[in-house]
Design an enzyme around this catalytic site. Sequence first.
Site, short mmCIF file in Angstrom:
data_model
loop_
_atom_site.label_atom_id
_atom_site.label_comp_id
_atom_site.label_asym_id
_atom_site.label_seq_id
_atom_site.Cartn_x
_atom_site.Cartn_y
_atom_site.Cartn_z
N LYS A 161 -63.75 -30.07 84.91
CA LYS A 161 -64.62 -29.05 85.51
C LYS A 161 -64.43 -27.71 84.80
O LYS A 161 -63.29 -27.26 84.63
CB LYS A 161 -64.31 -28.88 87.00
N ARG A 300 -72.02 -16.47 97.68
CA ARG A 300 -73.42 -16.06 97.71
C ARG A 300 -74.15 -16.91 98.74
O ARG A 300 -73.56 -17.81 99.35
CB ARG A 300 -74.07 -16.26 96.35
#
Length: 663
Positions: A161, A300
């Site tokens: 990742k 967010r």
Amino acid sequence: MTAPFEKILIANRGEIACRVIKTAREMGVRTVAVYSDADRDALHVELADEAVHIGPSPVSESYLVAERIISAALATGAQAIHPGYGFLSENPDFVEAVEAAGLTFIGPSATAIRAMGLKDAAKDLMQEAGVPVVPGYQGENQDPAFLAAQAEQIGYPVLIKARAGGGGKGMRKVDNPAQFRDALESAWREGQSSFGDPHVLIEKFIISPRHIEVQVFGDTHGNVLHLFERDCSLQRRHQKVIEEAPAPGMTDTVRAAMTEAAVTAAKAINYAGAGTIEFIVDGSGPLRPDGFWFMEMNTRLQVEHPVTEAITGIDLVAWQLRVAAGEVLPVAQEALTISGHAFEARLYAEDPSNGFLPATGKLEHLSFSENSRNDTGVRSGDTISPYYDPMIAKVITSGDTREIALARLVAALRDTHVAGTMTNAEFLATLALNEAFQHGPFDTGLIERELEGLTMPTKVSEEHLAFAALSGLGIRPDAPRLGWRLWGEARHSVGLVCGTDMYERQLILHPDGAITLTGGDRDLTLRDVRIETGHMRATTGPYNAQIEARAVHASRPDGLLISVQSGGVVHDFSLFDARLGSAMTAEEGHVVVAPMTGMIVTLDISVGDTVEPGMKLGVMEAMKMETSLIAPRAGRIATVLCAAGQTVEGGAVLVTLEEEVAA
């Protein structure tokens, strides 16, 4: 209630910009849109009270240029900036620049974003806070041999990742050591191109994983609460496809443990604003309190936030604005409850039968079901640009139960009509009807396991062809003396092209008003045909089965487009012109063409090289997605018409092979 701001600027585009504008307008807040060259006539520009041009179409020259966005806010008198999601929404330097300009950032602090911005540091922080994390390596050493050794120690399968990643970018699942080096280099490249940071971490890949996330919300007064969970396990290449809330199989005990961990994580960084704590969950059996691990935090608003709004009745964007203005969260945790169930499906301009390649082009027609919430940033006549994510809309449904909400989702997807470009609508409806998804169990690997069946396009039916022929030829069933002839019956020959297939049929107009389509595997007779402004109905068969369709026309340079939606399936046709013939024949097997507009990342061949069928010749990237260029057959490279780093148009010939010599 007093509006939190007089005017805000939205530093984004498309669907999320339109979504923020809607809530701002309801709150009495004026809005400023920003736009690039490609978005000059975009829907979010039309909806906003003001709009400012910020540069050329590439995001690196417009939506990612913080200085231009801040200048636009100052020039228009905006007091705050809403970042939406993507672009600069999780960039702490942008937050600091906004605040340095005397403006308010509608989101968390730069400190909180930095704390969660790098996956390795975030995992360390969560471990210290007592939040369970996935076993793995997240250190600084990026030597390939060292990372390969770490993967061996963790145990395959592993997940590579990008530490600065998000949305599945820079993420690779590796099943064995032989795959590791190629996957690592690919993750490095994607991490660098997408986030400017090639650094990766290695995690244990959880067998039968589910992806469950918790919506958290904090204010600047130290309060943090959660708005329950969402299940985002239906994914393709780590990109969410269908999301729902609440999570199937969730118990009160597991929910309490998971939401407590999420709130703990948010409090650990003094979080204010909307955020999501994402967990990887063991889906091999019933959910359990010790069977989930922290994966990452999105600092967010999430794309899938509407499903949370649907089950809680809370407008999360309104909360964002009020918290950014310094207000206290309007309710306490105890006041929040779950009501019913909700789904969201992401409608994209892409071709599922061709590896989900983005399908850029003009939306000749776009219509949605009246029984769903449809968050979109485009309308009929807009163009899906190669510069941005090809999302068309988010289709959201809800109901008292999961079964009702899911049935409504299927109906809404089948009622969605997009003409002029390929979409994944049929794929989404098929996925929503999948037995495992309907009744469980399912995990993040469901789509990959059943990909062939899910992406098999529905064949063109005789019903589609009949409606397309009637519409294309302009035949009106209510016309006087339809089908009357002194001798015989009226007949019309028609050629219809759908994709690369040609269908030659004949329409027979009977004096009694019936219409028969012949020339296919079976004859189809339509009776009681009615056509009203593109809505077509008829009965057919021995039991007068009711069939219907919607047909729309569009004039294009290559002829008339006839798009027919029937039985929940859309097919686009063009009338065949025998004078032109088929100008789209390809030198099959001799060339490699660009499947879409994008950039050549690597090119591993030269003129004269010998290749085998299926051999990877290079890699190209478009919309932050890598696609391998594959040799169509064995042979010798004749010409190479591109180079690494070059941008090429979709359909451009990149490589040619020498012609095969007959034995």
